[in-house]
Design a protein around this motif. Structure first.
Motif, PDB file in Angstrom:
ATOM      1  N   ARG A   1      35.430  18.611  60.405  1.00  0.00           N
ATOM      2  CA  ARG A   1      36.008  17.931  61.752  1.00  0.00           C
ATOM      3  C   ARG A   1      37.468  18.041  62.108  1.00  0.00           C
ATOM      4  NH1 ARG A   1      31.817  14.601  59.600  1.00  0.00           N
ATOM      5  NH2 ARG A   1      29.947  14.340  60.902  1.00  0.00           N
ATOM      6  N   THR A   2      38.099  18.502  61.002  1.00  0.00           N
ATOM      7  CA  THR A   2      39.630  18.603  61.375  1.00  0.00           C
ATOM      8  C   THR A   2      40.049  19.881  60.489  1.00  0.00           C
ATOM      9  OG1 THR A   2      40.356  17.314  59.262  1.00  0.00           O
ATOM     10  CG2 THR A   2      39.786  16.025  61.175  1.00  0.00           C
TER      11      THR A   2
ATOM     12  N   THR B   1      55.595  27.399  54.115  1.00  0.00           N
ATOM     13  CA  THR B   1      54.891  26.498  52.898  1.00  0.00           C
ATOM     14  C   THR B   1      54.185  25.185  53.530  1.00  0.00           C
ATOM     15  OG1 THR B   1      57.000  25.538  52.780  1.00  0.00           O
ATOM     16  CG2 THR B   1      56.307  27.194  51.281  1.00  0.00           C
ATOM     17  N   LEU B   2      54.130  24.994  55.113  1.00  0.00           N
ATOM     18  CA  LEU B   2      53.616  23.793  55.625  1.00  0.00           C
ATOM     19  C   LEU B   2      52.318  23.633  55.194  1.00  0.00           C
ATOM     20  CD1 LEU B   2      54.962  21.907  57.484  1.00  0.00           C
ATOM     21  CD2 LEU B   2      53.902  23.065  59.584  1.00  0.00           C
ATOM     22  N   ALA B   3      51.421  24.509  54.890  1.00  0.00           N
ATOM     23  CA  ALA B   3      49.979  24.239  54.807  1.00  0.00           C
ATOM     24  C   ALA B   3      49.817  24.045  53.307  1.00  0.00           C
ATOM     25  CB  ALA B   3      49.094  25.157  55.021  1.00  0.00           C
ATOM     26  N   THR B   4      50.718  24.347  52.455  1.00  0.00           N
ATOM     27  CA  THR B   4      50.524  24.102  50.948  1.00  0.00           C
ATOM     28  C   THR B   4      51.569  23.655  50.349  1.00  0.00           C
ATOM     29  OG1 THR B   4      51.702  26.491  50.609  1.00  0.00           O
ATOM     30  CG2 THR B   4      49.259  26.507  50.901  1.00  0.00           C
TER      31      THR B   4
ATOM     32  N   ILE C   1      40.787  23.734  55.693  1.00  0.00           N
ATOM     33  CA  ILE C   1      41.579  24.216  54.788  1.00  0.00           C
ATOM     34  C   ILE C   1      41.076  24.070  53.330  1.00  0.00           C
ATOM     35  CG2 ILE C   1      43.999  24.381  53.804  1.00  0.00           C
ATOM     36  CD1 ILE C   1      44.989  24.062  56.640  1.00  0.00           C
ATOM     37  N   ALA C   2      40.866  22.407  53.104  1.00  0.00           N
ATOM     38  CA  ALA C   2      40.414  21.987  51.771  1.00  0.00           C
ATOM     39  C   ALA C   2      38.992  22.921  51.248  1.00  0.00           C
ATOM     40  CB  ALA C   2      39.842  20.702  51.901  1.00  0.00           C
ATOM     41  N   ASN C   3      38.153  23.321  52.490  1.00  0.00           N
ATOM     42  CA  ASN C   3      36.939  24.051  52.188  1.00  0.00           C
ATOM     43  C   ASN C   3      37.281  25.645  52.119  1.00  0.00           C
ATOM     44  OD1 ASN C   3      34.180  22.216  52.176  1.00  0.00           O
ATOM     45  ND2 ASN C   3      35.517  21.354  53.669  1.00  0.00           N
ATOM     46  N   GLY C   4      38.399  26.030  52.118  1.00  0.00           N
ATOM     47  CA  GLY C   4      38.495  27.435  51.954  1.00  0.00           C
ATOM     48  C   GLY C   4      38.779  28.248  53.365  1.00  0.00           C
ATOM     49  N   VAL C   5      38.724  27.600  54.457  1.00  0.00           N
ATOM     50  CA  VAL C   5      38.785  28.259  55.686  1.00  0.00           C
ATOM     51  C   VAL C   5      39.943  27.892  56.275  1.00  0.00           C
ATOM     52  CG1 VAL C   5      37.430  28.396  58.128  1.00  0.00           C
ATOM     53  CG2 VAL C   5      36.080  27.800  56.031  1.00  0.00           C
TER      54      VAL C   5
END
Length: 514
Positions: free
Chosen positions: A333-334, A366-369, A339-343
Motif C-alpha cells: 500500500r506504500t 543513500t536515501l532509500a537505504t 521496497i521492503a518486499n524487494g520491489v
C-alpha cells in the motif's frame, strides 16, 4: 544583420565557484535556421542557453551576444523575451494550480480596460494555439495539474508560441511526448522555420536533430568541439564528437538465463484522481520472470505510469490489485512496503518524485537505504561515503563533490543518481518508468549496461518507455497498453515498431507471448 545572422554568441565563458562550465563557446543562428546543439549531460548546453535567455544575466558571464547585429545585454528573462528570444526549458515551468490558459499567458496576459484579465480572449487564443499542436480535447479553463506530462510539455510550447518568438530555444522538448506528438512538434518547427523563426534545438534524440536541424554544433565539457552542416554529418559522427569515443552498439545485450516468475500482478485497476468514473488502468494482469526485461509500451496517457505506480503503492487515487511475489500473496500500500518486499521504482518525473533537491548527491543516493549505515541512532558516514563514491564512479555521475546539491546536476546525472538509489536497495523487481528521458547517448549506454548487468544477476526488470527503439532494443518481452487496457503481450522475436503501434491503437487482436 549585415552578416546574415539573427543572433551571435561570441566566446562565452561562464564560471561557477571557480570551475569553468563554459569555456569560450560561440554560436550563430540565421533567420529561419534550426541549429542543433548536441553534447552529453553536463556538457554545458543548458548553461549556454540560460546565458542567452537571460536566466544568467549580463555581467555574470564573459563574452558578447549580438541580436540582429546589436549588443544584447539582458538582465532578466523578460529582457531577452522583449528581443524575441524565448526558451522552453527541459523541466516543466508551469504553475500546476493555474489553468491551462493562465499558464500559456502567464506574464503576458490579455487585459481589458482597467487592467482586468480578458479570460474570454485568453481562452480563445489558447484553444487556437493548442489546435496548432493538434490538441483539441483540452479544457483550457481547467488546472494544468489535471493533465499528464505529455500534455504539459505541449502547453509549454504553446506558451512560447504565444510570445511571437524570433528565436525559439527548445531544450529537450520531446522528452515527455509520444511518437505522434513528436511528429506534430517537428512539423510545427518546420513550419516555423519557413516563416522565418530561428530555432536552437537541444535533444539527445539524434533522429529528431537530423530531421529538423540545418546546422549542428557539438560541445563537450564546456568547450566547442565543432560546427558543421547537418547534411554532412551522420549519427555516428555526432555521437563520436559528443562522447569522444565510438559506441558500436547502443544496446549492449548479454546472454542470460530467464528463470521462474518473480512477480505476478492480477486485475490491476486504477481510477482517475479527478474523474472517479474513468479507469486509467483497467483490469490488467501480467507477470515478470527472474532475469527478464519486460518492456511496457503505449501512447502517452495510456495508463502505463498509473499501472506501475499502483504496483509500487504510489498511485495517488483509488486502485485495486492482487500481487504475488515468489508465489506468495503480498499487500503493498506504500512505497516503503514495496521496497521492503524487494520491489523498487525509478519514477517518470525525477524532479517531483525522484530527488530531494536541497540534499546533496550522496544523501540522495543513500536515501532509500540509510538504515544500512545506521547503528545506535548514528549513521556511519565513512561507510556511507564509500558506497556513494563507488556508485558515482561506476555510473560516471558528473559531480564536483557528493556534498553538492543534486539540483545543481544536469538531468541525466540526476537520473543516474535516482537509479543508483534504487539499485542500492537490492531489488528483486526493479521498475523503470522512462529511465532515459532527457539523457544523452553516452549516459544512455551506461544506464542500458547497468540494466543488462542487473538482469544478468537475476533482477526482474519492468521498463516503461515511450521510445520504441529503446523498448525493442532492451526488452525480452513487450506489453502494450492502450486506454488503460492490455492490448498485447509479445515475445520480442521479430517484433517491430509497427506491431507495437498497431496493438496500441487496437488495430489487431491481443497476442500472448509464447
Amino acid at each position: 544583420m549585415s552578416n546574415g545572422y539573427l543572433l551571435e554568441m561570441r566566446d562565452i565563458v561562464k564560471t561557477f565557484s571557480g570551475v569553468r562550465a563554459l569555456d569560450g563557446i560561440s554560436l550563430a543562428v540565421r533567420p529561419g535556421e534550426c541549429v542543433g546543439l548536441c553534447g552529453e549531460n553536463g556538457a554545458g548546453k543548458s548553461t549556454l542557453m540560460k546565458v542567452l535567455s537571460g536566466v544568467y544575466p549580463y555581467g555574470t558571464f564573459d563574452g558578447e551576444i549580438l541580436c540582429e547585429g546589436k549588443p544584447l545585454q539582458a538582465h532578466s528573462v523578460r529582457d531577452s523575451e522583449r528581443e524575441g528570444i524565448v526558451i522552453i526549458h527541459q523541466e516543466l515551468m508551469l504553475v500546476q494550480q493555474l489553468s491551462v490558459a493562465e499558464n500559456v499567458f502567464l506574464g503576458n496576459e490579455i487585459t481589458l480596460p482597467g487592467g482586468r484579465m480578458d479570460y474570454d480572449a485568453m481562452y480563445r487564443e489558447t484553444e487556437a494555439l493548442l489546435a496548432r499542436l493538434k490538441l483539441t480535447d483540452v479544457n483550457v479553463a481547467a488546472p494544468v495539474m489535471h493533465y499528464g506530462s505529455g500534455h504539459q510539455q505541449l502547453f509549454e510550447i504553446a506558451k512560447a508560441l504565444a510570445k511571437n518568438a524570433k528565436l525559439l530555444i527548445l531544450d529537450e522538448p520531446t522528452s515527455s511526448l509520444s511518437a505522434k506528438e513528436i511528429d506534430v512538434l517537428l512539423t510545427i518547427i518546420e513550419d516555423l522555420k519557413r516563416s522565418g523563426v530561428a530555432c536552437v534545438y537541444i535533444s539527445h534524440k539524434l533522429d529528431e536533430v537530423a530531421r529538423v536541424c540545418d546546422t549542428i554544433t557539438v560541445i563537450r565539457d564546456g568547450t566547442h568541439v565543432g560546427t558543421r552542416p547537418a547534411a554532412e554529418m551522420s549519427v555516428d559522427d555526432i555521437i563520436t564528437m559528443m562522447v569522444g569515443r565510438q559506441i558500436n552498439s547502443l544496446f549492449p545485450r548479454t546472454e542470460r538465463a530467464i528463470g521462474e516468475v518473480v512477480l505476478e500482478a492480477r486485475n490491476v485497476t486504477c481510477w482517475d484522481v479527478t474523474n472517479p468514473s474513468r479507469k486509467r488502468a483497467d483490469n490488467v494482469s501480467f507477470s515478470v520472470r527472474r532475469g527478464e526485461i519486460l518492456g511496457i509500451a503505449g501512447l502517452v496517457g495510456a495508463g502505463r505510469t498509473e499501472l506501475v505506480s499502483a504496483i509500487f503503492g504510489a498511485y495517488p487515487g483509488r486502485s485495486t490489485l492482487e500481487l504475488e511475489i515468489d508465489g506468495k500473496p503480498v499487500k503493498i500500500r506504500t512505497p516503503a512496503q514495496a521496497i521492503a518486499n524487494g520491489v523498487c521504482l525509478v519514477p517518470e518525473d525525477r524532479k517531483r518524485h525522484g530527488i530531494v533537491p536541497l540534499l546533496g548527491v550522496g544523501d540522495n543516493i543513500t536515501l532509500a537505504t540509510l538504515a544500512q549505515y545506521a547503528s545506535g541512532g548514528h549513521v556511519d558516514r565513512n561507510a556511507e561515503l564509500a558506497v556513494v563514491d563507488r556508485s558515482i564512479r561506476q555510473l560516471r555521475i558528473k559531480t564536483a563533490s557528493p556534498a553538492l546539491s543534486i539540483a545543481g546536476l544536469s538531468g541525466g546525472n540526476q537520473q543516474k543518481a535516482v537509479l543508483t538509489k534504487m539499485v542500492l536497495a537490492k531489488p528483486r523487481v526493479l521498475i523503470l518508468d522512462e529511465p532515459t528521458r532527457g539523457v544523452d547517448i553516452g549516459a544512455k549506454y551506461d544506464i542500458y549496461k547497468m540494466i543488462f548487468d542487473l538482469a544478468a544477476t537475476g533482477v526482474a526488470i519492468i521498463m516503461v518507455s515511450s521510445e520504441l527503439p529503446e523498448i525493442l532494443g532492451m526488452s525480452d518481452r513487450v506489453l502494450v497498453i492502450g486506454e488503460g487496457q492490455l492490448r498485447g503481450d509479445f515475445a520480442n522475436q521479430g517484433l517491430s515498431q509497427e506491431h507495437i503501434l498497431a496493438a496500441a491503437l487496437n488495430t489487431q487482436p491481443l497476442q500472448r507471448a509464447a
